[in-house]
Design an enzyme around this catalytic site. Structure first.
Site, short mmCIF file in Angstrom:
data_model
loop_
_atom_site.label_atom_id
_atom_site.label_comp_id
_atom_site.label_asym_id
_atom_site.label_seq_id
_atom_site.Cartn_x
_atom_site.Cartn_y
_atom_site.Cartn_z
CE1 TYR A 144 18.64 2.22 -11.39
CE2 TYR A 144 18.10 1.32 -9.36
CZ TYR A 144 18.19 1.18 -10.60
OH TYR A 144 17.39 0.36 -11.59
CG ASP A 239 27.15 3.20 -11.93
OD1 ASP A 239 26.38 2.71 -11.41
OD2 ASP A 239 27.08 3.47 -13.08
CE LYS A 267 21.68 5.75 -17.29
NZ LYS A 267 20.21 5.52 -17.53
P1 KE4 Z 1 20.08 0.02 -16.60
O1 KE4 Z 1 20.18 -1.40 -16.05
O2 KE4 Z 1 18.89 0.91 -16.36
O3 KE4 Z 1 20.76 0.07 -18.06
O4 KE4 Z 1 21.25 1.14 -15.88
C1 KE4 Z 1 21.25 0.95 -14.37
C2 KE4 Z 1 21.88 2.17 -13.87
C3 KE4 Z 1 23.08 2.07 -13.52
N1 KE4 Z 1 23.95 3.01 -12.85
C4 KE4 Z 1 23.41 4.34 -12.86
C5 KE4 Z 1 24.52 5.55 -12.51
C6 KE4 Z 1 22.13 4.51 -13.48
O5 KE4 Z 1 21.72 5.88 -13.73
C7 KE4 Z 1 21.34 3.48 -14.09
C8 KE4 Z 1 20.13 3.69 -14.57
N2 KE4 Z 1 19.58 4.97 -14.49
C9 KE4 Z 1 18.23 5.24 -14.46
C10 KE4 Z 1 17.80 6.56 -14.56
N3 KE4 Z 1 18.34 7.32 -13.47
C11 KE4 Z 1 17.55 4.37 -15.69
C12 KE4 Z 1 15.89 4.60 -15.87
C13 KE4 Z 1 15.10 3.63 -15.41
O6 KE4 Z 1 15.35 2.72 -14.39
O7 KE4 Z 1 14.01 3.27 -16.06
#
Ligand code: KE4
Length: 429
Positions: A144, A239, A267
């Site tokens: 993701y 990523d 994060k």
């Molecule tokens: P954000 O746009 O949510 O800050 O980041 C997206 C993203 C991009 N790349 C990786 C590897 C990620 O894990 C994420 C976001 N992680 C999720 C949890 N697995 C966010 C939690 C959510 O969607 O509420």
């Protein structure tokens, strides 16, 4: 467990916010419960609006590697906020955080701050396409990279949790150039790169996959992606939104000794405030406006409060022995969970990378998204509910990771293992 106030708040929230939450996975839909509303965090614990206390293994989905309300981070934010919340103009804090990331991650020569991991990944992909003048992007099933249109293909995290193939609203033309392949499988990608490598703008990969539960890269997987990219002039993007400063101060690329061309962050570098970033080789990054023609912008990018929180967080992470101590705590937890499963005669596999881990109810190895989906998700939901009622707060989805922070002390780890043993005994009964 009394959740009266949470329920009342949820009913109100659902009337005005889709699903009552501002991010889908928080709705706990796949584990058959309703979300609790949090009142405050304290170290490794959360307290909800009904006064229930939980040991927190979500840590805001990764950012809170120091736990909640770390005094050093809070002091940095309080100091910054007295000077103003946002200027929409450059500040010295942005240079300070940029220098810290560049110092920590040798593959980064230049970096741009954004406001989320989604923005970081979306911008890195646009940059790779602009730099190579190619359209095809390759990702991996179960990874993701945020919710940008071209990346919502076979995605993990919330998309997998809700069991939706992609998302309505994304025209097929927007994903026509996105190819998603099985993680850890070098046959597919080697064949594809041999055929079309000269048309591939980038390969984007989670160097440790944390959005299908936790899946580690097989020996040689990342190194081969590096070699294949090199050969065809394709941009290799790691990523590291989740793994950056999580699995090591230099991220997964330090742990596995593979240098990507671009890296996405998020994060932890924001210390709990909204920050994302993408960076890498100077010759590529200089294509980004206003230095170059590839456009990307953001009102709150480099926000001073977020920069202050990120600088304070990384300052603590740099301290001697931080990761060794954190790894030891995480290993104690993983060992305890494995033992709990054996003693309860429950089939469970735990994959771990430093202080992030994934638990699957299966007796098979979990090396890709298909394996992860074969694990017993109904038992995972039962385990989730069993842990929650015993005061342990884990991600409400099989397709997420668990995060240990430096605030998780011996008592918290011991309590968590006892809760897991009891929850697993309920499952086995
Ligand atoms: P954000 O746009 O949510 O800050 O980041 C997206 C993203 C991009 N790349 C990786 C590897 C990620 O894990 C994420 C976001 N992680 C999720 C949890 N697995 C966010 C939690 C959510 O969607 O509420």
């Amino acid at each position: 467990m009394n959740t009266e106030k949470s329920q009342t708040l949820l009913e109100h929230a659902q009337k005005i916010i889709p699903g009552g939450v501002n991010s889908p996975v928080r709705a706990c839909r796949s584990v058959g419960t309703k979300p609790v509303f949090i009142e405050r965090g304290e170290g490794c614990r959360l307290i909800d609006v009904d006064g229930n206390r939980f040991i927190d293994y979500i840590g805001s989905w990764g950012p809170l590697i120091l736990g909640h309300c770390h005094p050093f981070v809070m002091e940095a934010i309080n100091k910054a906020v007295k000077r103003g919340t946002s200027f929409g103009a450059p500040t010295e804090l942005e240079i300070e955080l940029a220098e810290m990331v560049i110092d920590a991650v040798p593959s980064i020569e230049m970096i741009r701050m954004v406001n989320s991991g989604t923005e970081a990944a979306m911008s890195a992909v646009r940059l790779a396409r602009g730099y190579t003048n190619r359209d095809i992007i390759i990702k991996f099933d179960g990874c993701y990279h945020g919710h940008a249109d071209s990346l919502l293909v076979e995605a993990g995290s919330g998309i997998a949790t809700l069991g939706i193939p992609g998302s309505p609203g994304v025209p097929s033309s927007f994903v026509a150039h996105t190819i998603s392949l099985p993680y850890n499988d070098l046959d597919y990608i080697s064949k594809l790169m041999a055929e079309k490598g000269d048309k591939v703008a980038c390969i984007i990969v989670e160097p440790v996959a944390g959005n299908m539960g936790l899946v580690l890269p097989k020996d040689g997987f990342l190194k081969t992606l590096r070699e294949l990219s090199e050969k065809s002039g394709t941009v290799l993007i790691f990523d590291e939104v989740m793994t950056g400063f999580r699995v090591a101060y230099g991220g997964a690329q330090d742990l596995f000794g593979v240098r990507p061309d671009l890296t996405c962050f998020g994060k932890i570098i924001g210390g709990g405030l909204p920050v994302g970033a993408y960076g890498g080789q100077r010759k590529i990054m200089e294509q980004i406006a206003p230095a170059g023609p590839v456009y990307q912008a953001g009102t709150l990018s480099g926000n001073p409060l977020a920069m202050a929180a990120g600088i304070a967080t990384l300052t603590k992470l740099k301290e001697e022995g931080f990761y060794e101590k954190l790894d030891k705590t995480a290993d104690e937890l993983a060992t305890g969970l494995r033992l709990a499963a054996v003693e309860s005669s429950v089939n469970a596999v735990i994959n771990r990378a430093g202080s992030m881990m994934g638990l699957f109810f299966t007796d098979q190895k979990v090396c890709n998204f298909a394996d992860a989906k074969m694990s017993d998700q109904a038992i995972f939901a039962q385990y989730y509910r069993g842990m929650l009622k015993r005061g342990v707060y884990i991600a409400p989805s099989q397709f997420e990771a668990l995060f240990v922070s430096s605030a998780h002390d011996k008592t918290a780890i011991e309590q968590s293992i006892i809760a897991a043993k009891e929850a697993m005994e309920d499952i086995a009964a």
